[in-house]
Design an enzyme around this catalytic site. Structure first.
Site, PDB file in Angstrom:
ATOM      1  CD  GLU A 128      31.352  94.162  45.263  1.00 38.15           C
ATOM      2  OE1 GLU A 128      31.624  93.981  46.463  1.00 38.15           O
ATOM      3  OE2 GLU A 128      32.114  94.726  44.459  1.00 38.15           O
ATOM      4  CD  GLU A 174      30.501  98.173  48.415  1.00 32.84           C
ATOM      5  OE1 GLU A 174      29.533  98.837  47.977  1.00 32.84           O
ATOM      6  OE2 GLU A 174      30.555  96.943  48.342  1.00 32.84           O
TER       7      GLU A 174
END
Ligand code: COA
Length: 715
Positions: free
Chosen positions: A114, A134
């Site tokens: 990210e 995630e």
């Protein structure tokens, strides 16, 4: 300039240097450069310094050690987020005025990716893998990942990447548009060159400024994806939320999408599902640490292996070893059986090639490392032997007597058994210290769990080496002491007992299975018995009657199925019928057989058995046995039990394993339920006597997690 702020540990977390107009930030936070608060702060301060310095034209972010950042620091997730949060940091990087280039290597995962997507250019070293895993922690990528990834690679690819959490090879990521360049070596230099180039171009490419490619969005794709995931990832909230978040990326401006992502991510982070999955993440790693075995215990060098037995189990184990690029000598007693085993291995690898999972050259290289043999004598020079012969003490003892003289003195001798006493097997050798149990689960090349069984005399180095080998071959190892059924099957015994008592009471196999499956078990206990083979479980029961309660009702339904030749899927009939060999259908005949037996045994048929009763009886019996195994020292930690049941028995990861689940509902509630069950169902055989540890923890208001903390002494 070095950063080691007030709250930092004394190690250097980030090094900042400027050379020829490029500021280079090198993060150094071993082992995986997790983006802890101190690291985030150091990055923000560095970029602020770079922005303020007229001599700096662009910035490069890199990491030392084995990998670019593998994500946010998961250990911080239980506490309130400290400034700067990763979403804020990423927005700050993206909105800067000077180009920021990410230099990636290793496994750039989660928050690491990210952060990289917030940079203005991404270059990776060949061999890098990137991903947003995630979902495996019950989360969505909450630092812009769900909004930036679709803007880079399109909605469809983003759904696939985020809901599987898969590690994407650099070359593939380049093709998708997730990376801008992949280089063979010196990724830092390549990043610096790219930074100079971007400065020359005078243009900043901000991911957040892009739109999601409309061609990647089809009508109904989001609801379709959610419907598929509702089946494939049944019961998991995060994959569903991830699809919603990607839809926001397609439908709203980035600022709004980021806000919604943030709120959704916070909700998930606080959820029991995510806590459970985070618990398992650390539990799997903790399971590798054995309190009395120091970290620096010398490991044996395992370069060659042997497998005895070329049946389903032996061939599966051989595939695991081959897949880890280890040479394997596969030994059988008869040429025909050996040929069948070798063929089975080849077919499995061919199938992987056919499915695009394996390159044909890799398959060829693996098969070239496989040798078939008809004599144990061929195992004289191997480093690690796994005996996967027939489950008979006599057969195994005979093999170990021979191995003891044939194998070199440093070789580890492992027996793959699900029930037999490792100490008895070790006792026939002159060197019981090198004998260990490795309980693989069928199919061994697919199932993740490996129970490593430590005999009384097994040497520490042999335990450590076997645990390490387990990881190397892609398994999730968990240590068990010697005892009937070790951890997993011992607990299964109680769980299955209760499921079959419910059948005698009048519940149908379908009702029992449906209740537990709706709760999250991958497969209900009746279907499991049909899959494993009613004869197999009968045989185990029969050989161990002295260890089991002398209860005339004990697993009677299973005994009947076995006696009637209804062995399960393999005979087309068991608790269910299987017209196509696999799909279960209710079978009134099976139900009739059980109810006739119940009547004969004087068990009253109850009209209504609630799903809650099914859950409580089966799951509380399971938990109670887990507590007993802790008390008996068979399991070291409650978290190891959770690993065993989630990795090997289809226990839903989002419930964290039986002991985590017990903690989540409260141990006092469980103890109380035992009192009620004892009253309702009687307690002649002690089924509803809570284990002393369970009572002790419940009375002192503690949890199994507290017990683990008290026991901890891992190195
Ligand atoms: N936060 C905190 N600790 C982390 C971490 C993270 N994101 N990722 C790994 N660790 C720790 C592990 O707990 C382990 O600690 P230990 O040595 O005390 O047991 C150590 O780093 C090494 O990790 P391990 O998994 O044993 O190493 P590996 O080489 O087998 O695998 C990774 C490396 C990065 C592939 C693997 O650790 C991983 O998948 N990490 C999680 C990535 C992730 O989910 N990121 C998103 C977070 S939201």
């Amino acid at each position: 300039m070095k950063w080691a702020g007030e709250d930092c540990r004394m190690s250097v977390l980030l090094e900042y240097s400027v050379d020829n107009g490029i500021a280079v930030l090198v993060i150094d936070n071993p082992p995986v450069n997790a983006l802890s608060q101190q690291v985030r702060q150091a990055i923000r301060e560095s970029i602020t310094a770079a922005e303020a310095d007229d001599g700096v034209k662009a910035v490069v972010i890199a990491c030392t050690g084995r990998t670019f950042s593998a994500g946010a620091d998961i250990r911080e997730f239980d506490a309130p987020v400290k400034d700067p949060s990763l979403p804020i940091l990423n927005d700050f990087i993206e909105s800067g005025t000077k180009p920021v280039v990410a230099a990636l290597h290793g496994t750039t995962l989660g928050g690491g990716l990210e952060l990289a997507m917030s940079c203005h250019y991404r270059v990776a070293l060949t061999g890098t893998r990137v991903g947003l895993p995630e979902v495996h922690l019950g989360l969505i990528p909450g630092a812009g990942g769900t909004q930036r990834l679709p803007r880079l690679i399109g909605a469809e690819a983003a759904i696939e990447a985020i809901t599987t959490g898969r590690h994407i090879p650099a070359d593939e990521a380049l093709g998708m548009g997730l990376l801008d360049d992949v280089v063979e070596d010196d990724v830092l230099q390549a990043a610096v060159s790219a930074a100079h180039r971007l400065v020359g171009e005078g243009h900043l490419s901000r991911t957040g400024d892009r739109d999601v490619n409309p061609e990647s969005v089809q009508d109904g794709m989001f609801s379709k994806a959610k419907a598929v995931l509702a089946k494939r990832r049944r019961g998991f909230d995060a994959p569903q939320a991830a699809v919603d978040a990607i839809e926001w990326a397609c439908a709203t401006p980035i600022t709004e999408g980021l806000q919604k992502e943030r709120s959704c991510s916070n909700t998930l982070k606080a959820s029991l599902q995510s806590k459970a999955q985070r618990h398992l993440f650390f539990a799997e790693r903790l399971a590798l640490k054995i309190p009395d075995i120091p970290k620096d215990t010398p490991l044996l060098d395992i370069a060659t292996t042997g497998v005895i037995g070329a049946g389903t189990m032996g061939a599966g184990i051989a595939i695991c070893l081959l897949n880890a690029d280890l040479p394997v000598v596969l030994v059988e007693t008869k040429q025909e059986a050996l040929d069948r085993g070798l063929e089975r291995i080849k077919k499995t690898l061919d199938r992987d090639v056919g499915r695009g999972r394996l390159a044909s050259e890799t398959r060829d290289a693996r098969l070239a490392r496989l040798t078939g043999a008809l004599s144990l004598e061929t195992l004289g020079s191997v480093d690690f032997v796994v005996e996967a012969a027939f489950e008979s003490m006599q057969v195994k003892k005979q093999i170990f007597v021979e191995l003891d003289t044939i194998c070199k003195a440093t070789a580890v001798l492992a027996t793959n058994t699900s029930t037999l006493d490792i100490n008895d097997i070790a006792a026939v050798t002159k060197s019981p210290d090198r004998v260990i149990g490795t309980h693989f689960f069928s199919p061994a090349n697919v199932m993740k769990l490996l129970e490593v069984v430590r005999g009384t005399k097994t040497a520490k180095g042999v335990v450590a080496t076997t645990m390490k080998l387990g990881r190397r071959i892609g398994k999730v190892p968990a240590l068990s002491g010697v005892g009937y059924g070790f951890i997993g099957n011992r607990m299964l015994e109680d769980y299955v007992r209760e499921s079959q008592m419910l059948l005698l009471d009048g519940a149908s196999p379908a009702q029992v299975d449906r209740a537990l499956e709706a709760w999250g078990m991958a497969m209900g206990p009746c279907a499991v018995m049909d899959l494993a083979g009613q004869d197999v479980s009968f045989l185990t029961r029969d050989q161990n009657r002295d260890l089991l309660p002398n209860d005339p009702l004990y697993c009677v339904p299973g005994d009947i199925m076995n006696a009637e030749g209804r062995l399960g899927q393999k005979t087309g009939k068991g608790f269910y019928q299987y017209p196509d060999g696999r799909t279960r259908q209710n079978d009134p005949e099976a139900i009739g057989l059980v109810s006739a037996a119940a009547e004969k045994l004087g068990v009253a048929n109850r009209d209504k058995i609630s799903d809650q009763e099914i859950l409580d009886r089966c799951l509380h019996a399971l938990i109670n046995r887990g507590a007993q195994l802790l008390d008996d020292g068979i399991a070291l930690r409650s978290s190891d039990i959770d690993v065993v049941w989630s990795a090997g028995y289809g226990f839903p990861a989002y419930r964290g394993g039986p002991m985590f689940y017990a903690d989540s509902i409260g141990l006092d509630a469980i103890v109380q339920s035992f009192e009620e069950m004892a009253k309702t169902f009687g307690n002649e055989y002690g089924y509803w006597t809570p284990a002393p540890l369970l009572v002790k923890l419940a009375t002192s208001g503690q949890t199994f997690a507290d017990y683990d903390t008290d026991q901890r002494g891992d190195t």
